[in-house]
Scaffold this active site. Structure first.
Site, mmCIF file in Angstrom:
data_model
loop_
_atom_site.group_PDB
_atom_site.id
_atom_site.type_symbol
_atom_site.label_atom_id
_atom_site.label_comp_id
_atom_site.label_asym_id
_atom_site.label_seq_id
_atom_site.Cartn_x
_atom_site.Cartn_y
_atom_site.Cartn_z
ATOM 1 N N TYR A 11 0.824 -1.226 0.000
ATOM 2 C CA TYR A 11 0.000 0.000 0.000
ATOM 3 C C TYR A 11 0.853 1.270 0.000
ATOM 4 O O TYR A 11 0.876 2.028 -0.980
ATOM 5 C CB TYR A 11 -0.943 -0.065 1.205
ATOM 6 C CG TYR A 11 -1.682 1.193 1.559
ATOM 7 C CD1 TYR A 11 -2.209 2.023 0.576
ATOM 8 C CD2 TYR A 11 -1.897 1.529 2.895
ATOM 9 C CE1 TYR A 11 -2.913 3.172 0.923
ATOM 10 C CE2 TYR A 11 -2.600 2.665 3.251
ATOM 11 C CZ TYR A 11 -3.097 3.492 2.262
ATOM 12 O OH TYR A 11 -3.788 4.614 2.612
ATOM 13 N N TYR A 142 5.205 -6.431 17.015
ATOM 14 C CA TYR A 142 5.320 -5.600 15.812
ATOM 15 C C TYR A 142 6.051 -4.296 16.156
ATOM 16 O O TYR A 142 7.067 -3.946 15.540
ATOM 17 C CB TYR A 142 3.924 -5.313 15.236
ATOM 18 C CG TYR A 142 3.919 -4.208 14.210
ATOM 19 C CD1 TYR A 142 4.599 -4.368 13.005
ATOM 20 C CD2 TYR A 142 3.259 -2.999 14.451
ATOM 21 C CE1 TYR A 142 4.618 -3.335 12.068
ATOM 22 C CE2 TYR A 142 3.271 -1.977 13.527
ATOM 23 C CZ TYR A 142 3.958 -2.146 12.333
ATOM 24 O OH TYR A 142 3.987 -1.128 11.418
ATOM 25 N N HIS A 188 -7.667 -2.850 8.984
ATOM 26 C CA HIS A 188 -7.755 -1.413 9.243
ATOM 27 C C HIS A 188 -9.172 -0.879 9.101
ATOM 28 O O HIS A 188 -9.936 -1.317 8.244
ATOM 29 C CB HIS A 188 -6.782 -0.651 8.339
ATOM 30 C CG HIS A 188 -5.367 -0.897 8.747
ATOM 31 N ND1 HIS A 188 -4.441 -1.457 7.918
ATOM 32 C CD2 HIS A 188 -4.737 -0.701 9.927
ATOM 33 C CE1 HIS A 188 -3.292 -1.577 8.568
ATOM 34 N NE2 HIS A 188 -3.447 -1.131 9.795
ATOM 35 N N PHE A 207 -14.716 -1.751 18.255
ATOM 36 C CA PHE A 207 -13.931 -2.372 19.329
ATOM 37 C C PHE A 207 -13.837 -1.441 20.541
ATOM 38 O O PHE A 207 -12.885 -0.689 20.678
ATOM 39 C CB PHE A 207 -12.529 -2.732 18.831
ATOM 40 C CG PHE A 207 -12.490 -3.760 17.728
ATOM 41 C CD1 PHE A 207 -13.458 -4.751 17.641
ATOM 42 C CD2 PHE A 207 -11.468 -3.740 16.782
ATOM 43 C CE1 PHE A 207 -13.420 -5.704 16.623
ATOM 44 C CE2 PHE A 207 -11.421 -4.696 15.765
ATOM 45 C CZ PHE A 207 -12.398 -5.672 15.678
ATOM 46 N N ARG A 280 -10.291 -4.276 21.704
ATOM 47 C CA ARG A 280 -9.279 -5.172 21.116
ATOM 48 C C ARG A 280 -8.029 -5.096 21.993
ATOM 49 O O ARG A 280 -7.605 -4.000 22.360
ATOM 50 C CB ARG A 280 -8.984 -4.692 19.689
ATOM 51 C CG ARG A 280 -8.131 -5.600 18.865
ATOM 52 C CD ARG A 280 -8.106 -5.151 17.404
ATOM 53 N NE ARG A 280 -7.502 -3.828 17.245
ATOM 54 C CZ ARG A 280 -7.290 -3.239 16.064
ATOM 55 N NH1 ARG A 280 -7.671 -3.846 14.944
ATOM 56 N NH2 ARG A 280 -6.731 -2.061 15.988
ATOM 57 N N ASP A 283 -5.015 -2.213 22.367
ATOM 58 C CA ASP A 283 -5.384 -0.915 21.775
ATOM 59 C C ASP A 283 -5.336 0.198 22.823
ATOM 60 O O ASP A 283 -5.987 0.086 23.860
ATOM 61 C CB ASP A 283 -6.837 -0.972 21.252
ATOM 62 C CG ASP A 283 -6.931 -1.303 19.783
ATOM 63 O OD1 ASP A 283 -5.882 -1.386 19.121
ATOM 64 O OD2 ASP A 283 -8.068 -1.465 19.302
HETATM 65 N N1 UDP Z 1 -11.378 -0.666 14.882
HETATM 66 C C1 UDP Z 1 -12.686 -1.045 15.125
HETATM 67 N N2 UDP Z 1 -13.210 -2.041 14.360
HETATM 68 C C2 UDP Z 1 -12.518 -2.672 13.374
HETATM 69 C C3 UDP Z 1 -11.186 -2.269 13.123
HETATM 70 C C4 UDP Z 1 -10.646 -1.253 13.905
HETATM 71 O O1 UDP Z 1 -13.355 -0.512 16.017
HETATM 72 O O2 UDP Z 1 -13.057 -3.595 12.738
HETATM 73 C C5 UDP Z 1 -10.784 0.403 15.710
HETATM 74 C C6 UDP Z 1 -9.508 0.005 16.443
HETATM 75 O O3 UDP Z 1 -9.823 -0.604 17.681
HETATM 76 C C7 UDP Z 1 -8.797 1.352 16.597
HETATM 77 C C8 UDP Z 1 -9.226 2.112 15.336
HETATM 78 O O4 UDP Z 1 -10.394 1.459 14.846
HETATM 79 O O5 UDP Z 1 -9.273 2.046 17.705
HETATM 80 C C9 UDP Z 1 -8.176 2.080 14.233
HETATM 81 O O6 UDP Z 1 -7.775 0.725 14.055
HETATM 82 P P1 UDP Z 1 -6.840 0.273 12.868
HETATM 83 O O7 UDP Z 1 -6.718 -1.213 12.957
HETATM 84 O O8 UDP Z 1 -7.324 0.866 11.583
HETATM 85 O O9 UDP Z 1 -5.444 0.965 13.179
HETATM 86 P P2 UDP Z 1 -4.523 0.926 14.503
HETATM 87 O O10 UDP Z 1 -4.844 2.193 15.257
HETATM 88 O O11 UDP Z 1 -4.833 -0.301 15.262
HETATM 89 O O12 UDP Z 1 -3.146 0.957 13.945
#
Ligand code: UDP
Length: 330
Positions: A11, A142, A188, A207, A280, A283
C-alpha cells in the site's frame, strides 16, 4: 535519484513509488508479493520479485561506485495481532531482513535511507499528542521489532555514515491514483467500513464503546497516504550523513471510530451497519501525533487532513478496483 524501494507492491510503498516516479526519480522495487500485489507496482518502475534479505545485496551491488542514491524500506510484516501469535515471523521478517539490508547498504556504499517506522514504537502514551521525545514502550512484537530496527539504524548511521530517516506513521489512509489499500487480510478501520458499504461485509464491529473519550470510542490520527509520500521525498532530499532523524507523521487531529463510520456513511451515501464489540487487546484509547518536528525540520505540511477527503479517496480507489476486477472477469 536512482532509488531502491523495498515493499513497493504494498500500500504505502506503491503510493510512494508512484510519487517518486512523477518527480522524475528512477525506481527499482523489490517485493516478494507475500502481502503486496504485482498489479500495484507502478508503471515505469523496475520490478525484482524476491525476498529482500535474499536479493538485496545483488541488487545494490557489493563494491565500487554505488548503483543507487538511496533506499526506501517499506517491506515488513505489519499485523499487530499476528505479531503477538507468531513473533518469530516478525523478528525474522522485520529485524533480520533489515539487518541484511543495512549490511548490503554498507558494502555497496549506499548512504541514504528512509525507513517506515510506526506509532506502535511508543506503546500506551502518557499524554497526547505524542512527541518523538516520549518514552518508547511497545506493547506488541510488531512495535518492538520496528523499535529495534530504529536502534540498529541509529548505530549504523553513527558508525557507517548512513543518512537515515525513520518516519513513524500514525494511521495511514486514503489512496492516490491507482494505488491504495487492498490487503488480502484487512484489519484497518477505513477499508473495513468501506467493505460494509460495498456489501462485501455485513457490519463493522466497534472495538470498545467505553473508552474515556467524548463518544466512548477510540481516537486515532488519520494521515493521507499522499501527505505521507511527500514526507518521504522531503526526508530523502534533506538527509544528512552520519545522522538518524526520527519524525512522527500524523495530521495532528484525532477522530473517533464513530466519527470515521459517520464520514464513510456521508461520503458513500450508503448505510453502514455497526455492532458494539469488546475492546481489542493492546489498543490504546487515544493515539495522536505531534508532527511539529517534521514540520520544522523537513518543511512538511499535511495538506489532505479533512477526514471526508481521506475517506473519499479510499472509496474512489475501492470502487475503481471493483470495476477493474469486474472487467477482468468478463
Ligand atoms: N477498529 C474497530 N473495528 C474494526 C477495526 C478497527 O473498532 O473492525 C478500531 C480500532 O480498535 C482502533 C481504530 O479502529 O481504535 C483504528 O484501528 P486500525 O486497525 O485501523 O489501526 P490501529 O490504530 O490499530 O493501527
Amino acid at each position: 535519484m536512482k532509488l531502491l524501494v523495498t515493499g513497493g507492491a504494498g500500500y504505502v510503498g506503491s503510493v510512494c513509488s508512484t510519487v517518486l516516479l512523477e518527480r522524475g526519480h528512477e525506481v527499482v522495487i523489490i517485493d516478494d508479493l507475500s502481502t503486496g500485489n504485482a498489479d500495484a507496482v507502478p508503471l515505469g518502475a523496475e520490478f525484482v520479485e524476491g525476498d529482500v534479505a535474499e536479493v538485496v545485496s545483488d541488487v545494490l551491488g557489493t563494491s565500487g561506485t554505488p548503483r543507487f542514491d538511496g533506499v526506501l524500506h517499506f517491506a515488513a510484516q505489519s499485523l499487530v495481532g499476528e505479531s503477538v501469535q507468531f513473533p518469530e515471523k516478525y523478528w525474522r521478517g522485520n529485524v533480520v531482513t533489515t539487518l541484511e539490508l543495512l549490511e548490503a547498504m554498507r558494502h555497496s556504499g549506499t548512504r541514504k535511507l528512509v525507513f517506515s517506522s510506526t506509532a506502535a514504537t511508543y506503546g500506551e502514551p502518557e499524554h497526547s499528542p505524542i512527541t518523538e521525545a516520549d518514552p518508547t514502550r511497545p506493547t506488541n512484537p510488531y512495535g518492538a521489532t520496528k523499535l529495534a530496527i530504529d536502534h540498529a539504524i541509529t548505530s549504523y548511521s553513527v558508525a557507517h555514515s548512513l543518512a537515515a530517516t525513520s518516519l513513524r506513521y500514525f494511521n495511514v489512509a486514503g489512496a492516490y491514483k491507482s494505488a491504495g489499500e487492498n490487503r488480502v487480510v484487512e484489519t484497518h478501520l477505513i477499508p473495513l467500513v468501506l467493505q460494509v458499504a460495498l456489501g462485501q461485509r455485513e457490519k463493522i464491529s466497534i472495538f470498545g464503546t467505553d473508552w474515556p473519550t467524548p463518544d466512548g470510542t477510540a481516537i486515532r490520527d488519520y494521515i493521507h497516504v499522499l501527505d505521507l509520500a511527500e514526507a518521504h521525498v522531503l526526508a530523502l532530499e534533506s538527509s544528512i550523513e552520519g545522522r538518524h532523524r526520527i519524525y512522527n507523521l500524523g495530521s495532528g487531529a484525532g477522530f473517533s471510530v464513530r466519527e470515521v463510520i459517520s464520514a464513510c456513511a456521508r461520503v458513500t451515501g450508503l448505510p453502514i451497519a455497526v455492532e458494539d464489540a469488546p475492546r481489542r487487546a493492546g489498543d490504546p484509547a487515544v493515539l495522536v501525533a505531534s508532527s511539529d518536528r517534521a514540520i520544522a525540520d523537513l518543511g512538511w505540511r499535511p495538506e489532505h487532513t479533512d477526514l471526508d477527503e481521506i475517506v473519499a479517496d479510499a472509496w474512489a480507489y475501492l470502487q475503481e478496483l471493483g470495476d477493474r476486477s469486474h472487467a477482468a472477469r468478463r
